[in-house]
Write a protein that holds these residues in place. Structure first.
Motif, PDB file in Angstrom:
ATOM      1  N   LYS A  31       0.895  -1.070  -0.264  1.00 40.83           N
ATOM      2  CA  LYS A  31      -0.035  -0.250   0.126  1.00 40.83           C
ATOM      3  C   LYS A  31       1.082   1.011  -0.049  1.00 40.83           C
ATOM      4  O   LYS A  31       1.631   1.091   1.367  1.00 40.83           O
ATOM      5  CB  LYS A  31      -0.768   0.277   1.272  1.00 40.83           C
TER       6      LYS A  31
ATOM      7  N   GLY B 237      -1.031   4.232  -1.638  1.00 35.20           N
ATOM      8  CA  GLY B 237      -2.352   4.420  -1.761  1.00 35.20           C
ATOM      9  C   GLY B 237      -1.891   5.793  -1.150  1.00 35.20           C
ATOM     10  O   GLY B 237      -2.471   6.738  -0.457  1.00 35.20           O
TER      11      GLY B 237
ATOM     12  N   ASP C 170       1.098  -1.423  -6.255  1.00 31.81           N
ATOM     13  CA  ASP C 170       0.360  -0.760  -4.731  1.00 31.81           C
ATOM     14  C   ASP C 170      -1.646  -1.944  -5.225  1.00 31.81           C
ATOM     15  O   ASP C 170      -2.633  -1.028  -5.697  1.00 31.81           O
ATOM     16  CB  ASP C 170      -0.444   0.450  -5.956  1.00 31.81           C
TER      17      ASP C 170
ATOM     18  N   ASP D  28      -3.940  -1.764  -2.001  1.00 32.11           N
ATOM     19  CA  ASP D  28      -4.665  -1.000  -0.772  1.00 32.11           C
ATOM     20  C   ASP D  28      -4.309  -2.334  -0.022  1.00 32.11           C
ATOM     21  O   ASP D  28      -4.770  -1.773   1.375  1.00 32.11           O
ATOM     22  CB  ASP D  28      -5.641  -0.516  -0.531  1.00 32.11           C
TER      23      ASP D  28
END
Length: 241
Positions: A208, A210, A226, A228
């Protein structure tokens, strides 16, 4: 005059002469001793110490000796430094041969400071992370300037505090005169970019980040994922956090 009386007087006279000679010799000896002592005291001072007129000479001699010793010490230090430069130590050579170390940084989101067994948590069991912490470095003094998760992640990415990177709002950054400024740190000045371009590291990010803004992946990453993750998820018939 009877003969016995004459002999007695002669003996008495010889005794007087002998005593006088002894006294004279004693007087001469004392005069010689005090003359020698007085001369010695004059050369040292009345109290037996070095006279004041010779003290500057001795001080100057001592200062000169100290200066010479300091010069010799400097020369020896210079020689030693030159020898070190000419002959690198085995440790330095080995360090150069090894190259830069590999670094794996775990940066947790929404954890308390003690959410690890290695941090002393009596309930949470994290044996794998505990082993990594034991063999590596745990940053126990790491603190955030702003207790908002995306601000901390922007700080990690940029290498700057909020007062510099200004990423106040997720996906927007700060708003100036009605304009969303997004991520304001130049992409070639982020921590990831500097590691890649200046330190010649292969840089990757998994997990993450984010920030929800556009990033220059070519400048910052060799690989990037990436994810989350999730805060709440329904597994079976139960909601898990």
């Amino acid at each position: 005059m009877p003969r016995a009386t004459l002999q007695s007087q002669l003996a008495l006279s010889l005794l007087v002469v002998a005593v006088s000679m002894v006294l004279l010799l004693l007087h001469i000896h004392q005069a010689s001793y005090f003359a020698t002592t007085s001369k010695s005291n004059r050369s040292k001072g009345n109290d037996g110490t070095m006279p004041d007129n010779l003290k500057p000479m001795r001080a100057a001699s001592t200062a000169s000796e100290l200066i010479k010793q300091d010069q010799r010490r400097r020369e020896m230090n210079k020689i030693n430094e030159e020898e070190k430069l000419d002959q690198p130590s085995v440790e330095i050579q080995a360090e150069e041969d090894r190259g830069p170390m590999n670094v794996v940084l775990f940066y947790a989101d929404d954890w308390r400071h003690d959410t690890l067994g290695a941090a002393g948590n009596p309930i949470v069991k994290t044996p794998v992370l505990d082993a990594l912490a034991k063999e590596g470095v745990r940053f126990t003094e790491n603190c955030v300037t702003t207790s908002i998760c995306w601000v901390s992640r922007a700080t990690l990415y940029s290498g700057q505090y909020l007062a510099r990177h200004h990423f106040e709002m997720l996906g927007k950054g700060r708003t100036v005169n009605g304009t969303e400024m997004k991520f304001e740190v130049p992409q070639n000045e982020t921590l990831y970019s500097l590691l890649k371009k200046k330190a010649n590291y292969h840089v990757g990010h998994a997990g993450k980040l984010g920030l929800w803004v556009e990033l220059d992946h070519e400048l910052n990453f060799d690989f990037f994922t990436d994810e989350d993750g999730w805060h709440w998820r329904l597994i079976g018939n139960k909601m898990w956090h």
